[in-house]
Design a protein around this motif. Structure first.
Motif, mmCIF file in Angstrom:
data_model
loop_
_atom_site.group_PDB
_atom_site.id
_atom_site.type_symbol
_atom_site.label_atom_id
_atom_site.label_comp_id
_atom_site.label_asym_id
_atom_site.label_seq_id
_atom_site.Cartn_x
_atom_site.Cartn_y
_atom_site.Cartn_z
ATOM 1 N N ASN A 51 11.649 -72.777 -23.074
ATOM 2 C CA ASN A 51 10.711 -73.000 -21.964
ATOM 3 C C ASN A 51 10.024 -71.524 -21.483
ATOM 4 O OD1 ASN A 51 10.187 -75.799 -21.689
ATOM 5 N ND2 ASN A 51 12.254 -76.064 -20.649
ATOM 6 N N CYS A 52 10.357 -70.528 -22.073
ATOM 7 C CA CYS A 52 9.744 -69.346 -21.626
ATOM 8 C C CYS A 52 8.331 -69.130 -21.955
ATOM 9 C CB CYS A 52 10.679 -68.050 -22.340
ATOM 10 S SG CYS A 52 9.790 -66.492 -21.938
ATOM 11 N N THR A 53 7.643 -68.793 -21.008
ATOM 12 C CA THR A 53 6.050 -68.880 -21.098
ATOM 13 C C THR A 53 5.488 -67.367 -21.784
ATOM 14 O OG1 THR A 53 5.785 -68.073 -18.669
ATOM 15 C CG2 THR A 53 5.759 -70.365 -19.318
ATOM 16 N N ASN A 54 6.686 -66.393 -22.023
ATOM 17 C CA ASN A 54 6.101 -65.258 -22.545
ATOM 18 C C ASN A 54 7.217 -64.640 -23.619
ATOM 19 O OD1 ASN A 54 4.439 -63.117 -22.558
ATOM 20 N ND2 ASN A 54 5.216 -61.971 -20.919
ATOM 21 N N SER A 60 13.822 -64.467 -25.327
ATOM 22 C CA SER A 60 12.714 -65.026 -24.082
ATOM 23 C C SER A 60 12.808 -63.890 -23.111
ATOM 24 C CB SER A 60 13.695 -65.997 -23.152
ATOM 25 O OG SER A 60 14.761 -65.485 -22.775
ATOM 26 N N CYS A 61 11.611 -63.894 -22.477
ATOM 27 C CA CYS A 61 11.282 -62.555 -21.667
ATOM 28 C C CYS A 61 12.116 -62.158 -20.455
ATOM 29 C CB CYS A 61 9.611 -62.624 -21.324
ATOM 30 S SG CYS A 61 9.626 -63.804 -19.641
ATOM 31 N N GLY A 62 12.607 -63.105 -19.881
ATOM 32 C CA GLY A 62 13.635 -62.988 -18.781
ATOM 33 C C GLY A 62 12.993 -62.562 -17.660
ATOM 34 N N GLU A 63 11.529 -62.738 -17.441
ATOM 35 C CA GLU A 63 10.884 -62.492 -16.320
ATOM 36 C C GLU A 63 9.862 -63.398 -15.730
ATOM 37 O OE1 GLU A 63 9.390 -58.760 -17.300
ATOM 38 O OE2 GLU A 63 11.227 -57.618 -17.108
ATOM 39 N N CYS A 64 9.310 -64.268 -16.623
ATOM 40 C CA CYS A 64 8.411 -65.463 -16.303
ATOM 41 C C CYS A 64 8.982 -66.033 -15.231
ATOM 42 C CB CYS A 64 7.888 -66.040 -17.379
ATOM 43 S SG CYS A 64 8.998 -67.012 -18.064
ATOM 44 N N GLN A 65 8.400 -67.031 -14.555
ATOM 45 C CA GLN A 65 8.766 -67.966 -13.633
ATOM 46 C C GLN A 65 9.779 -69.037 -14.218
ATOM 47 O OE1 GLN A 65 8.272 -68.962 -10.497
ATOM 48 N NE2 GLN A 65 7.004 -66.843 -10.208
ATOM 49 N N SER A 66 9.843 -69.459 -15.361
ATOM 50 C CA SER A 66 10.524 -70.256 -15.997
ATOM 51 C C SER A 66 11.945 -69.545 -16.311
ATOM 52 C CB SER A 66 10.162 -70.790 -17.264
ATOM 53 O OG SER A 66 10.999 -71.306 -18.112
ATOM 54 N N CYS A 67 11.995 -68.421 -16.929
ATOM 55 C CA CYS A 67 12.979 -67.543 -17.117
ATOM 56 C C CYS A 67 13.729 -67.184 -15.845
ATOM 57 C CB CYS A 67 12.655 -66.080 -17.654
ATOM 58 S SG CYS A 67 12.428 -66.317 -19.515
ATOM 59 N N MET A 68 13.180 -66.834 -14.849
ATOM 60 C CA MET A 68 13.715 -66.792 -13.482
ATOM 61 C C MET A 68 14.626 -67.757 -13.080
ATOM 62 S SD MET A 68 12.532 -63.591 -12.477
ATOM 63 C CE MET A 68 11.797 -63.401 -10.712
#
Ligand SMILES: [Zn+2]
Length: 384
Positions: A51-54, A60-68
């Motif tokens: 579900n990471c958007t970036n 995964s990016c670890g920083e997008c809203q979803s990752c947070m």
């Protein structure tokens, strides 16, 4: 959790990432691996990646809203299902009612096992009940999955230790797997697939997750506990029979000390000498320590006693023990043999259970010591 936070299993990471990249994401998967291994960590990292958007081709990016939100396991489209205990004050035995505790434990120790998890409730669970994934859970899940997705493309349901599902729960889950809701991924994180219903198993894509080598386990512990020396970390693994979840658990509760060995030596000597006066003093001192410490000490004693039998019948060099323990056992082992081992083990196991059930520990240790004074005098029937 990102893939890079999990060491090893490189091929598996690539396989999981490729399945998303190539649109070959299976909607029901089984992450299978030994207790203490990284299978739950992989489920978390994979859910986050999906579900990471970036996302990048490697993580995964670890920083997008979803990752947070995934980082804290609080994403509304991430559903966590795990065994729970029917303890006082719980009206409905469903995971949602234990979510806060589970997130805290699993984030702190993603290698946790069922014992570590139930230990969180040891003060409420005085009778030592074991937990299940109860029928109410599947009703709850059905209800939740009939709602719309909150914010992500995919909804991920992680079921930790599905072998603890009650039969009715399993059958209801099977229905969900047979007619899966749109864009919903089920990840079953299991230690023993043989207990699962064959009909469920046949619907799952199975991914075997390798457990860590001793070197990798020590590396993980070093990263987590940089302030503790390597010797202590390695010792925690010996105590835990190599189970990483247990090792983290004992290091955090700080119940691993050299005291266990010293205490065990002293205890066995006093029991052998039938020195009742000193045994009483020893019991008084030993029971000043906390209940968890006492049960760990008895588990340690049980292991030492069993090691004696291994020395009789197998190669002592295969034992995972320290030099001091080896020295002591090489003198002590003849007193433990096929004529008394079962009874000694049973008595110790029974005492562990009673300690964990909050019985009076002084009485337990005293009674056990008296039994040992007799059992240690049982002679072997035949000589090697
Ligand atoms: Zn992201």
């Amino acid at each position: 959790m990102k893939f890079k936070d999990i060491i090893g299993n490189t091929e598996l990471k690539t396989q999981l990432i490729n399945s998303v990249e190539n649109n070959r994401l299976s909607h029901s998967q089984l992450f299978l691996g030994k207790s203490g291994g990284p299978k739950l960590a992989f489920a978390f990292a994979f859910a986050q990646y999906i579900n990471c958007t970036n996302k990048t081709p490697s993580d995964s990016c670890g920083e997008c809203q979803s990752c947070m939100k995934h980082n804290k396991l609080i994403h509304p489209d991430l559903h966590l299902v795990f065994p729970v205990l029917l303890i006082n004050g719980i009206k409905k035995a469903v995971s949602d009612n234990f979510a806060k505790e589970f997130r805290q434990e699993a984030l702190n120790n993603p290698y946790l096992n069922l014992h570590n998890w139930f230990d969180v409730f040891s003060s409420e669970n005085k009778t030592g009940k074991t937990g299940y994934i109860y029928t109410q859970e599947s009703d709850n899940l059905h209800k939740k999955l009939s709602l719309k997705h909150y914010e992500s493309e995919y909804r991920v349901v992680i079921i930790w230790i599905p072998e603890k599902m009650q039969t009715v729960t399993s059958n209801k889950l099977l229905k969900l797997l047979e007619e899966p809701p749109q864009k919903t991924i089920f990840i079953l994180v299991s230690e023993n697939s043989e207990i699962l219903l064959k009909t469920i198993l046949s619907r799952l894509q199975i991914l075997k997750i390798k457990n860590y080598s001793s070197k990798e386990k020590t590396e993980i512990l070093q990263n987590k506990f940089p302030e503790k020396g390597v010797i202590k970390l390695e010792k925690s693994l010996i105590y835990s029979d190599g189970n990483l979840g247990d090792a983290i658990h004992v290091l955090e509760s700080d119940i691993i000390t050299d005291d266990n060995f010293d205490d065990f030596q002293m205890w066995m000597r006093l029991c052998y000498l039938v020195n009742i006066q000193e045994i009483v003093k020893w019991v008084n001192e030993r029971t000043k320590k906390g209940r968890r410490n006492q049960s760990t000490f008895l588990k340690y004693s049980l292991k030492m006693v069993r090691n004696c039998l291994i020395i009789h019948f197998s190669n002592r060099n295969t034992l995972n023990i320290t030099e001091n323990e080896k020295k002591f056992l090489s003198k002590f082992y003849p007193f433990i043999h096929e004529g008394n081992i079962s009874e000694i083990s049973e008595k110790i196991e029974e005492s562990i259970k009673n300690i964990e059930r909050n019985a009076n520990s002084k009485i337990i240790f005293y009674e056990l010591s008296l039994q040992l004074t007799i059992l240690l005098k049982v002679n072997r029937k035949f000589v090697e």
